[in-house]
Design an enzyme around this catalytic site. Structure first.
Site, PDB file in Angstrom:
ATOM      1  N   GLU A   7       0.850  -0.923  -0.024  1.00 47.13           N
ATOM      2  CA  GLU A   7      -0.642   0.473   0.078  1.00 47.13           C
ATOM      3  C   GLU A   7       0.762   1.679   0.188  1.00 47.13           C
ATOM      4  O   GLU A   7       0.422   2.639   0.609  1.00 47.13           O
ATOM      5  CB  GLU A   7      -0.937   0.286   1.210  1.00 47.13           C
ATOM      6  CG  GLU A   7      -2.073  -0.864   1.138  1.00 47.13           C
ATOM      7  CD  GLU A   7      -2.490  -1.153   2.290  1.00 47.13           C
ATOM      8  OE1 GLU A   7      -4.092  -0.408   2.450  1.00 47.13           O
ATOM      9  OE2 GLU A   7      -2.059  -1.659   3.375  1.00 47.13           O
ATOM     10  N   SER A 157      -5.412  -4.067   5.008  1.00 44.12           N
ATOM     11  CA  SER A 157      -6.591  -4.672   5.714  1.00 44.12           C
ATOM     12  C   SER A 157      -7.384  -5.295   3.891  1.00 44.12           C
ATOM     13  O   SER A 157      -7.971  -5.937   3.169  1.00 44.12           O
ATOM     14  CB  SER A 157      -7.840  -4.479   5.671  1.00 44.12           C
ATOM     15  OG  SER A 157      -7.951  -3.254   5.214  1.00 44.12           O
ATOM     16  N   GLU A 279     -11.700  -4.456  12.709  1.00 44.96           N
ATOM     17  CA  GLU A 279     -10.451  -4.472  12.570  1.00 44.96           C
ATOM     18  C   GLU A 279      -9.827  -3.290  13.091  1.00 44.96           C
ATOM     19  O   GLU A 279     -10.727  -2.324  12.853  1.00 44.96           O
ATOM     20  CB  GLU A 279      -9.455  -4.820  11.017  1.00 44.96           C
ATOM     21  CG  GLU A 279      -9.839  -3.888  10.700  1.00 44.96           C
ATOM     22  CD  GLU A 279      -8.508  -3.805   9.215  1.00 44.96           C
ATOM     23  OE1 GLU A 279      -8.056  -4.825   8.846  1.00 44.96           O
ATOM     24  OE2 GLU A 279      -8.969  -3.347   7.631  1.00 44.96           O
ATOM     25  N   ASN A 281      -7.627   0.967  11.706  1.00 46.70           N
ATOM     26  CA  ASN A 281      -6.124   0.808  11.282  1.00 46.70           C
ATOM     27  C   ASN A 281      -5.434   2.341  11.691  1.00 46.70           C
ATOM     28  O   ASN A 281      -6.674   2.992  12.623  1.00 46.70           O
ATOM     29  CB  ASN A 281      -6.877   1.751  10.097  1.00 46.70           C
ATOM     30  CG  ASN A 281      -7.453   0.352   8.903  1.00 46.70           C
ATOM     31  OD1 ASN A 281      -6.997   0.155   8.350  1.00 46.70           O
ATOM     32  ND2 ASN A 281      -8.623   0.830   9.385  1.00 46.70           N
ATOM     33  N   SER A 290     -10.082   8.526   1.520  1.00 44.10           N
ATOM     34  CA  SER A 290     -10.099   7.978   1.840  1.00 44.10           C
ATOM     35  C   SER A 290     -11.213   8.640   3.013  1.00 44.10           C
ATOM     36  O   SER A 290     -11.881   9.839   2.754  1.00 44.10           O
ATOM     37  CB  SER A 290      -8.882   8.739   3.394  1.00 44.10           C
ATOM     38  OG  SER A 290      -8.096   8.615   2.137  1.00 44.10           O
TER      39      SER A 290
END
Length: 316
Positions: A7, A157, A279, A281, A290
């Site tokens: 990423e 992810s 999860e 981040n 984003s």
């Protein structure tokens, strides 16, 4: 910005977004690329100047520059798993993301789940695999059922993840996960509305941002859905006010119990009416596409204010 993971290009987009939205009356920003084989500052004319890794300084036009603070926008290793944080802590340089232990913990999906369960945080059913283990398909299906998700345990992810519908797909899915990490986590399928909750420390206060609903055009929220426009991200989410408050409070509880700092974005699925944690981040994307910047905008927080708050918190 940058990093060693798949990423790194997304991280560079995030870093450039921060760089372009800092108040130049307050800050003198430098773009630092942390890559597998080289660390360097990118000057305004795109000239690279190597970072001295012994003290994290850079020499530009004969002048040695020492940084007061690092704005960490690295996704994956080394900026999201604690390595960069530990290095900077040794050098006594503040940085905007979670501290090294919290970063390492949240980057390890199965360790994080184990820590959160005593607080009553609901999660999927899980089965863990290490590289080299026998992929016992019968035992896996008995524990998590089908369909299920096979994920790299310590990776972003969006990579090393497969939705498995038939047991003969499990072995290949595990090998795909092992391309990214030598540990894998297999999770039961949670059917329901997926949401993302940003939690930040803003002007000294803990703040849960408006909730985003994620509707992927693909089978799940993968790389294409997350970064290439193959999803709808609806803020505020189309859930009740009660469910909104419930998932925001859980996200804040996780932030507090783990002693987080900076920006976090936690993912949940409302399964059987209850939010199940997926999860967290700790260096969420900050590019135009984003989620967290979209949530901040809905909360009336500009990019300039958002980014400045992270720097001021790190320096305080």
């Amino acid at each position: 910005m940058g990093g060693f993971s798949s990423e790194y290009r997304i991280s560079i987009n995030s870093g450039n977004m921060v760089y372009e939205n800092l108040d130049l009356d307050k800050y003198e920003p430098y773009r630092v690329h942390i890559l597998q084989n080289e660390w360097f500052v990118v000057a305004a004319d795109d000239t690279p100047y190597p970072i001295n890794r012994s003290d994290f300084t850079v020499k530009i036009n004969g002048k040695i520059i020492k940084f007061d603070c690092v704005f960490n926008t690295i996704h994956g290793t080394p900026g999201e798993n604690g390595l960069l944080q530990a290095y900077l802590e040794l050098l006594n340089i503040p940085q905007t993301a979670a501290d090294h232990y919290q970063s390492a913990l949240t980057f390890n999906k199965r360790d994080l789940i184990s820590v959160l369960q005593p607080y009553g945080i609901k999660t999927a059913k899980n089965y863990f695999l290490n590289k080299g283990d026998i992929v016992d398909t019968e035992a896996i299906i008995e524990k998590v059922g089908l369909p299920c998700f096979v994920k790299a345990n310590r990776a972003g992810s969006s990579f090393g993840i497969t939705k498995v519908k038939h047991k003969d797909e499990l072995y290949r899915a595990a090998q795909n996960a092992f391309q990214e990490d030598d540990e894998a986590i297999i999770e039961s399928f949670l059917d329901g509305t997926e949401v993302s909750v940003g939690v930040i420390t803003y002007n000294g206060e803990l703040l849960a941002l408006p909730v985003t609903e994620i509707v992927s055009e693909n089978e799940f929220f993968d790389y294409e859905a997350k970064y290439l426009g193959k999803s709808q991200e609806i803020t505020p989410a189309r859930i009740s006010e009660e469910d909104t408050k419930k998932v925001q409070e859980i996200a804040k509880l996780i932030y507090q119990k783990l002693k987080m700092k900076g920006f976090t974005r936690s993912e949940f699925i409302f399964h059987n009416g209850e939010p199940h944690f997926i999860e967290m981040n700790t260096t969420p994307g900050l590019s135009q596409a984003s989620i967290l910047p979209q949530q901040a905008a809905k909360a009336g927080i500009s990019l300039k204010e958002l980014y400045a708050s992270a720097i001021e918190a790190a320096l305080s």
